[in-house]
Scaffold this motif. Structure first.
Motif, mmCIF file in Angstrom:
data_model
loop_
_atom_site.group_PDB
_atom_site.id
_atom_site.type_symbol
_atom_site.label_atom_id
_atom_site.label_comp_id
_atom_site.label_asym_id
_atom_site.label_seq_id
_atom_site.Cartn_x
_atom_site.Cartn_y
_atom_site.Cartn_z
ATOM 1 N N ILE A 148 0.863 -1.086 -0.125
ATOM 2 C CA ILE A 148 0.105 -0.152 0.051
ATOM 3 C C ILE A 148 0.779 1.303 0.091
ATOM 4 C CG2 ILE A 148 -1.507 1.333 1.402
ATOM 5 C CD1 ILE A 148 -2.940 -1.370 2.286
ATOM 6 N N SER A 149 1.698 1.327 0.793
ATOM 7 C CA SER A 149 2.764 2.311 1.026
ATOM 8 C C SER A 149 3.256 2.703 -0.465
ATOM 9 C CB SER A 149 3.853 2.176 1.999
ATOM 10 O OG SER A 149 4.941 3.050 1.848
ATOM 11 N N ARG A 150 3.923 1.872 -1.269
ATOM 12 C CA ARG A 150 4.549 2.045 -2.656
ATOM 13 C C ARG A 150 3.379 2.393 -3.651
ATOM 14 N NH1 ARG A 150 7.201 -1.096 0.523
ATOM 15 N NH2 ARG A 150 9.593 -0.959 0.393
ATOM 16 N N LEU A 151 2.345 1.855 -3.409
ATOM 17 C CA LEU A 151 0.894 2.408 -4.412
ATOM 18 C C LEU A 151 0.792 3.732 -4.306
ATOM 19 C CD1 LEU A 151 -1.122 -0.913 -4.016
ATOM 20 C CD2 LEU A 151 -0.556 0.281 -6.113
ATOM 21 N N ARG A 152 0.710 4.144 -2.837
ATOM 22 C CA ARG A 152 0.404 5.670 -2.735
ATOM 23 C C ARG A 152 1.767 6.584 -3.092
ATOM 24 N NH1 ARG A 152 -2.115 4.585 3.437
ATOM 25 N NH2 ARG A 152 -4.304 4.356 2.739
ATOM 26 N N LYS A 153 2.756 6.006 -3.019
ATOM 27 C CA LYS A 153 4.020 6.926 -3.405
ATOM 28 C C LYS A 153 3.834 6.918 -4.920
ATOM 29 C CE LYS A 153 9.176 7.161 -3.587
ATOM 30 N NZ LYS A 153 10.208 5.864 -2.950
ATOM 31 N N LEU A 154 3.608 5.993 -5.493
ATOM 32 C CA LEU A 154 3.445 5.975 -7.173
ATOM 33 C C LEU A 154 2.157 6.722 -7.488
ATOM 34 C CD1 LEU A 154 4.349 4.820 -9.895
ATOM 35 C CD2 LEU A 154 2.744 3.143 -9.773
ATOM 36 N N ARG A 155 1.183 7.138 -6.623
ATOM 37 C CA ARG A 155 -0.118 7.824 -7.065
ATOM 38 C C ARG A 155 0.270 9.326 -7.041
ATOM 39 N NH1 ARG A 155 -4.941 6.622 -3.444
ATOM 40 N NH2 ARG A 155 -3.566 7.524 -1.859
ATOM 41 N N VAL A 156 1.129 9.610 -5.889
ATOM 42 C CA VAL A 156 1.730 10.985 -5.840
ATOM 43 C C VAL A 156 2.629 11.228 -7.367
ATOM 44 C CG1 VAL A 156 3.322 12.339 -4.707
ATOM 45 C CG2 VAL A 156 1.552 10.861 -3.393
ATOM 46 N N ARG A 157 3.471 10.287 -7.612
ATOM 47 C CA ARG A 157 4.275 10.608 -8.576
ATOM 48 C C ARG A 157 3.514 10.964 -9.996
ATOM 49 N NH1 ARG A 157 7.014 11.482 -4.839
ATOM 50 N NH2 ARG A 157 9.060 10.527 -4.542
ATOM 51 N N VAL A 158 2.444 9.998 -10.271
ATOM 52 C CA VAL A 158 1.476 10.131 -11.200
ATOM 53 C C VAL A 158 0.754 11.379 -11.320
ATOM 54 C CG1 VAL A 158 -0.482 9.009 -12.488
ATOM 55 C CG2 VAL A 158 1.331 7.604 -11.784
ATOM 56 N N GLN A 159 -0.013 11.749 -10.195
ATOM 57 C CA GLN A 159 -0.723 12.940 -10.185
ATOM 58 C C GLN A 159 0.153 14.385 -10.259
ATOM 59 O OE1 GLN A 159 -2.288 12.216 -6.323
ATOM 60 N NE2 GLN A 159 -4.358 12.033 -6.943
ATOM 61 N N LEU A 160 1.378 14.208 -9.936
ATOM 62 C CA LEU A 160 2.334 15.340 -10.024
ATOM 63 C C LEU A 160 2.623 15.690 -11.514
ATOM 64 C CD1 LEU A 160 4.352 17.781 -8.869
ATOM 65 C CD2 LEU A 160 6.244 15.881 -8.912
ATOM 66 N N LEU A 161 2.794 14.449 -12.046
ATOM 67 C CA LEU A 161 3.271 14.641 -13.613
ATOM 68 C C LEU A 161 1.761 14.827 -14.245
ATOM 69 C CD1 LEU A 161 5.325 14.067 -15.743
ATOM 70 C CD2 LEU A 161 4.485 11.840 -16.173
ATOM 71 N N GLN A 162 0.982 14.456 -13.971
ATOM 72 C CA GLN A 162 -0.505 15.034 -14.609
ATOM 73 C C GLN A 162 -0.703 16.552 -14.588
ATOM 74 O OE1 GLN A 162 -3.097 12.250 -12.773
ATOM 75 N NE2 GLN A 162 -3.385 10.839 -14.621
ATOM 76 N N ASN A 163 -0.422 17.036 -13.394
ATOM 77 C CA ASN A 163 -0.336 18.576 -13.083
ATOM 78 C C ASN A 163 0.146 19.202 -14.160
ATOM 79 O OD1 ASN A 163 -2.537 18.202 -11.252
ATOM 80 N ND2 ASN A 163 -0.889 18.255 -9.559
ATOM 81 N N MET A 164 1.344 18.717 -14.721
ATOM 82 C CA MET A 164 2.452 19.418 -15.332
ATOM 83 C C MET A 164 1.917 19.124 -16.841
ATOM 84 S SD MET A 164 5.808 17.852 -13.704
ATOM 85 C CE MET A 164 6.810 18.937 -14.974
ATOM 86 N N GLU A 165 0.787 18.717 -17.431
ATOM 87 C CA GLU A 165 0.406 18.359 -18.706
ATOM 88 C C GLU A 165 0.464 19.512 -19.660
ATOM 89 O OE1 GLU A 165 -2.642 15.656 -21.419
ATOM 90 O OE2 GLU A 165 -2.881 15.730 -19.298
ATOM 91 N N GLU A 166 -0.289 20.387 -19.348
ATOM 92 C CA GLU A 166 -0.532 21.687 -20.079
ATOM 93 C C GLU A 166 0.530 22.640 -20.138
ATOM 94 O OE1 GLU A 166 -3.196 22.141 -21.896
ATOM 95 O OE2 GLU A 166 -3.828 20.318 -21.191
ATOM 96 N N TYR A 167 1.415 22.578 -19.153
ATOM 97 C CA TYR A 167 2.734 23.437 -18.956
ATOM 98 C C TYR A 167 3.572 22.804 -20.218
ATOM 99 C CZ TYR A 167 6.987 25.629 -17.785
ATOM 100 O OH TYR A 167 8.204 26.485 -17.765
#
Length: 231
Positions: A148-167
């Motif tokens: 679970i800990s590693r899944l949550r860490k990956l989720r943060v990385r994915v969401q951070l990248l998704q926030n950069m798409e338009e930029y």
């Protein structure tokens, strides 16, 4: 237990009807969790491959359409930039469903922790649990929490990248290739590391679970013979 699962009970072949139905529910939850976890890793690998394609076309565009003084020839860059846009979009489309897969896996692993506790309360899998603790795994809950800990860490990385798409679209449209590399190198590297960490945990946890399962499960004679275990 699935191929790479964490399930803490043997397949329901030697249990009463009521127990078999309950154990089946646990097996299904484990399979759903593991499949969603592996799909999350797959998504990130697809995204990383697509961004590497993007880098290829960015390099080609900068090498053939940008002069040593930094002047851009729009005619030469148009074709390369079409490929840049397509592969860049593919990177993010690969991640469109990843957070949902991660949340599904986390929810199933949380349910499995409650399931394991209920099984112990009913007198099942005490040997399994104790063996896991002796191995320093913190019991079934410890293994599930590690995943679970590693899944949550990956989720943060994915969401951070998704926030950069338009930029990213903006700086590519401005042919600001230096900014593109500077902005995306770190988050993509972090995404790769989190993906690797999660997959390594999946394999490690599955190996531990399998090893313990073989030690504590009662094998019927044909299974024992197939495994090379004498009665």
């Amino acid at each position: 237990m699935g191929v790479l699962g964490l399930h803490n009970e043997c397949p329901p072949t030697n249990y009463s009807t009521d127990e078999a139905a309950e154990i089946t529910e646990g097996l299904v939850a484990d399979a759903v969790a593991t499949a969603a976890t592996l799909r999350s890793v797959r998504d990130t690998m697809d995204a990383l491959a697509a961004l590497d394609d993007t880098v290829r076309y960015v390099v080609e565009a900068s090498g053939t359409a940008v002069s040593p003084t930094g002047d851009v020839d729009p005619d030469k860059v148009t074709s390369a930039m079409k490929q840049v846009s397509s592969t860049y979009d593919a990177c993010f489309r690969a991640l469109d469903g990843t957070v949902g897969q991660i949340d599904l896996a986390v929810g199933q692993y949380q349910s499995l922790q409650a399931y394991a506790a209920a099984a112990l309360a009913k007198g099942r899998d005490e040997c399994y649990e104790q063996t896991l603790r002796q191995l320093g795994e913190g019991g079934f809950t410890g293994m599930a929490q590690a995943r679970i800990s590693r899944l949550r860490k990956l989720r943060v990385r994915v969401q951070l990248l998704q926030n950069m798409e338009e930029y990213g679209h903006t700086i590519l449209a401005n042919y600001d290739f230096n900014a593109f590399f500077m902005m995306f190198m770190q988050p993509m590297r972090d995404l790769a590391l989190a993906s690797q960490d999660l997959y390594n945990e999946v394999v490690r946890g599955a190996l531990v679970a399998y090893d313990v399962l073989v030690r504590v499960c009662d094998l019927n004679p044909s299974e024992a013979a197939a495994a090379g275990i004498s009665e």
